[in-house]
Enzyme design. Sequence first.
Site, mmCIF file in Angstrom:
data_model
loop_
_atom_site.group_PDB
_atom_site.id
_atom_site.type_symbol
_atom_site.label_atom_id
_atom_site.label_comp_id
_atom_site.label_asym_id
_atom_site.label_seq_id
_atom_site.Cartn_x
_atom_site.Cartn_y
_atom_site.Cartn_z
ATOM 1 N N ASN A 119 106.095 33.555 3.618
ATOM 2 C CA ASN A 119 107.140 34.569 3.717
ATOM 3 C C ASN A 119 106.495 35.951 3.856
ATOM 4 O O ASN A 119 105.278 36.094 3.749
ATOM 5 C CB ASN A 119 108.004 34.544 2.458
ATOM 6 C CG ASN A 119 108.518 33.158 2.138
ATOM 7 O OD1 ASN A 119 109.213 32.554 2.941
ATOM 8 N ND2 ASN A 119 108.125 32.625 0.987
ATOM 9 N N GLY A 147 111.072 27.498 -9.442
ATOM 10 C CA GLY A 147 110.938 27.173 -10.866
ATOM 11 C C GLY A 147 110.091 25.971 -11.184
ATOM 12 O O GLY A 147 110.062 25.514 -12.331
ATOM 13 N N HIS A 154 101.780 5.588 32.782
ATOM 14 C CA HIS A 154 101.533 6.855 33.491
ATOM 15 C C HIS A 154 102.335 7.987 32.847
ATOM 16 O O HIS A 154 103.517 8.176 33.189
ATOM 17 C CB HIS A 154 101.920 6.707 34.957
ATOM 18 C CG HIS A 154 100.950 5.889 35.732
ATOM 19 N ND1 HIS A 154 99.905 6.456 36.432
ATOM 20 C CD2 HIS A 154 100.815 4.549 35.855
ATOM 21 C CE1 HIS A 154 99.174 5.506 36.983
ATOM 22 N NE2 HIS A 154 99.710 4.337 36.638
ATOM 23 N N ASP A 180 118.344 30.158 0.738
ATOM 24 C CA ASP A 180 117.986 30.740 -0.550
ATOM 25 C C ASP A 180 119.224 30.611 -1.425
ATOM 26 O O ASP A 180 120.282 31.108 -1.047
ATOM 27 C CB ASP A 180 117.604 32.212 -0.382
ATOM 28 C CG ASP A 180 116.409 32.376 0.554
ATOM 29 O OD1 ASP A 180 116.459 33.251 1.425
ATOM 30 O OD2 ASP A 180 115.467 31.587 0.434
ATOM 31 N N GLU A 192 102.294 11.042 33.440
ATOM 32 C CA GLU A 192 102.720 12.029 34.433
ATOM 33 C C GLU A 192 103.946 11.562 35.209
ATOM 34 O O GLU A 192 104.563 12.320 35.940
ATOM 35 C CB GLU A 192 101.562 12.331 35.396
ATOM 36 C CG GLU A 192 101.280 11.282 36.472
ATOM 37 C CD GLU A 192 100.537 10.066 35.931
ATOM 38 O OE1 GLU A 192 100.176 9.193 36.752
ATOM 39 O OE2 GLU A 192 100.355 9.963 34.702
ATOM 40 N N CYS A 215 95.809 4.398 33.046
ATOM 41 C CA CYS A 215 95.907 3.184 33.847
ATOM 42 C C CYS A 215 94.531 2.557 34.072
ATOM 43 O O CYS A 215 93.912 2.152 33.073
ATOM 44 C CB CYS A 215 96.616 3.492 35.138
ATOM 45 S SG CYS A 215 97.136 2.013 36.002
HETATM 46 O O1 1PR Z 1 108.383 31.295 -7.693
HETATM 47 O O2 1PR Z 1 108.237 28.835 -7.734
HETATM 48 O O3 1PR Z 1 110.148 29.955 -8.805
HETATM 49 O O4 1PR Z 1 109.888 29.897 -6.327
HETATM 50 C C1 1PR Z 1 110.875 30.813 -5.986
HETATM 51 C C2 1PR Z 1 111.148 30.618 -4.527
HETATM 52 O O5 1PR Z 1 112.215 31.435 -4.152
HETATM 53 C C3 1PR Z 1 109.956 31.005 -3.673
HETATM 54 O O6 1PR Z 1 109.830 30.083 -2.613
HETATM 55 C C4 1PR Z 1 110.329 32.364 -3.146
HETATM 56 O O7 1PR Z 1 109.851 32.503 -1.820
HETATM 57 C C5 1PR Z 1 111.835 32.306 -3.128
HETATM 58 N N1 1PR Z 1 112.432 33.603 -3.422
HETATM 59 C C6 1PR Z 1 112.388 34.220 -4.599
HETATM 60 N N2 1PR Z 1 113.124 35.359 -4.529
HETATM 61 C C7 1PR Z 1 113.605 35.447 -3.289
HETATM 62 C C8 1PR Z 1 114.482 36.501 -2.759
HETATM 63 O O8 1PR Z 1 114.848 36.466 -1.594
HETATM 64 N N3 1PR Z 1 114.834 37.421 -3.608
HETATM 65 N N4 1PR Z 1 113.442 34.125 -1.289
HETATM 66 C C9 1PR Z 1 113.167 34.358 -2.569
HETATM 67 C C10 1PR Z 1 112.513 33.733 -0.448
HETATM 68 C C11 1PR Z 1 112.237 33.966 1.762
HETATM 69 C C12 1PR Z 1 112.524 33.152 2.839
HETATM 70 C C13 1PR Z 1 113.660 33.718 3.588
HETATM 71 C C14 1PR Z 1 112.952 34.247 4.741
HETATM 72 C C15 1PR Z 1 113.770 34.222 5.939
HETATM 73 N N5 1PR Z 1 113.143 33.781 0.756
HETATM 74 O O9 1PR Z 1 112.657 31.924 2.530
HETATM 75 O O10 1PR Z 1 114.550 32.789 3.762
HETATM 76 O O11 1PR Z 1 112.436 35.484 4.415
HETATM 77 O O12 1PR Z 1 114.727 35.147 5.874
HETATM 78 P P1 1PR Z 1 115.224 35.838 7.204
HETATM 79 O O13 1PR Z 1 115.157 34.838 8.280
HETATM 80 O O14 1PR Z 1 116.635 36.211 6.935
HETATM 81 O O15 1PR Z 1 114.345 37.013 7.430
HETATM 82 P P2 1PR Z 1 109.113 30.004 -7.740
#
Ligand code: 1PR
Length: 585
Positions: free
Chosen positions: A505, A369, A246, A282, A248, A140
């Site tokens: 991760n 990929g 404000h 995933d 607050e 202000c």
């Molecule tokens: O290497 O560029 O082809 O990317 C592959 C992608 O796939 C990467 O981001 C890699 O982290 C993911 N990935 C590959 N294999 C797995 C698998 O689970 N076998 N998953 C995978 C990755 C990890 C988290 C997961 C958390 C939370 N997943 O994203 O969701 O760990 O899980 P939670 O809350 O249940 O503990 P590229």
Amino acid sequence: MEAATVAAPFSSFVTSTQNSSSSSSSPCSLLLSRKKKNLGSVNLRFKSRLSVRASSSTSDSVVTLLDYGAGNVRSIRNALRHLGFSIKDVQTPGDILNADRLIFPGVGAFAPAMDVLNKTGMGEALCTYIENDRPFLGICLGLQLLFDSSEENGPVKGLGVIPGTIGRFDSSAGGIRVPHIGWNALQVGNDSDILDDVGNRHVYFVHSYRAIPSNENKDWVSSTCHYGESFISSIRRGNVHAVQFHPEKSGGMMFYSKVGLSVLRRFLDPKSSSKQVIACLDVRTNDKGDLVVTKGDQYDVREQSNENEVRNLGKPVDLARQYYKDGADEISFLNITGFRDFPLGDLPMIQVLRYTSENVFVPLTVGGGIRDFTDATGRYYSSLEVAAEYFRSGADKISIGSDAVYAAEEFIKSGAKTGKSSLEQISRVYGNQAVVVSIDPRRVYVNDPDDVPYKVIRVTNPGPNGEEYAWYQCTVSGGREGRPIGAYELAKAVEELGAGEILLNCIDCDGQGKGFDTDLVKLISDSVGIPVIASSGAGTPEHFSEVFETTNASAALAAGIFHRKEVPIQSVKEHLLEKSIEVRM
Ligand code: 1PR
């Protein structure tokens, strides 16, 4: 620390100096007049008599308050306490110069305030403090005093930091009533971090005088507001902020966490900006060839059954839409077998993205990929083409896993950026904010930090044989292959190569529900300047507050607990709010 009443050094001033304010030159104008020529950035090279102490962050939870006793700043004090800050009252100009962050809630009239500032030397200290781009928030009158002068009982010279004269609202303009008392919406212009949660929501004003935007001060203006005319509702340059409204008072208890307090929180702890809760899907094809949402148990996605089938937790598009409705701040699709396939050949994944982006209006990240690829016919595809197809199909960000590991290894070995890696190519064309690097590390315990040439940390929970240290070995191909690089080295390298965010991760914690690896998250979020997403291991809402309170993670991601409907996203957010951790509700 806290002066309940009006700070002693000023009380005497307030009363006696009511109407003797027209001193010839404003404190700053003296300081600044010689510099106006090159007023590019705030931090000018002028050596004033006064010097500010480099930030020593005496304590991250102390804020210095310049309360010259003109009016009740009780509500600002309450708001600061509510945010967990203790208040140090300015007693001397030195308190201003030594402040780590300074709030100046100006209340009352322009002239008496300038008198107090001039007579106590506070004005010059304020100028020096602002000149050095120290964290400042004027509220202000605290905004108006930064300008050259005011017509209020004047003209009266102001601090002269910002070009322009404060004038009274013209009650004949548009039949407005003066003073302007009430709620009004902002037109937020230049990025003013502290207004990021306000957006176009209403905030509370009570004033008769206002500053008008002009060519001379346009670089300062971060938002305007309309009341019969457009006036300046906030300014920002570097760490120097000021608001006409404000904060607050901009909201009842329920609103507290959304609007008013978010402005103060963002000023007091710029890093605190609101945290994000991300849902991760995933995905991969199951043995029948259907694209399903699966979930690993330390990356093993197969059921511990005779069939050993791929764990199927649902349809990607349906789950993504559900998490959006449940309040997820972002949605990530990770094609976990992408390293095997060719993404552009993976139509189902691209379809999932297109369908999802038709109904989900929070940021979508897709990974798996992404790399340069030559298909079976010998046709070469650059990772840029792959990313382009994902962006065209609705992705806001892409995530690179394995390919980023190889790029980092190459960069660390050669010390040179080739510009050819998928990371560099895509961040160059789409901007680094569109490129996430997904890191899949596995914890490796060691007895002695010198056992390995990688960054080693002392772990909170000793290893199976009592090891006190560990490093985090990065893997590729979905955790299938360990690489000679640590998560720390990888994070630093990919930040250098153009990554805008890190999805961190942890294979050890994945699917365990015992909490995030806060040792790892702290290591990485303290080592890079880009946002870090904590991932793997979330089991309860408390795991989210723990990782936000003990690390600099900007977001936390979960999968299993959401897919198995064990913990609703809303309850995670309500828990974070209870913990005064700012989140979007
Ligand atoms: O290497 O560029 O082809 O990317 C592959 C992608 O796939 C990467 O981001 C890699 O982290 C993911 N990935 C590959 N294999 C797995 C698998 O689970 N076998 N998953 C995978 C990755 C990890 C988290 C997961 C958390 C939370 N997943 O994203 O969701 O760990 O899980 P939670 O809350 O249940 O503990 P590229």
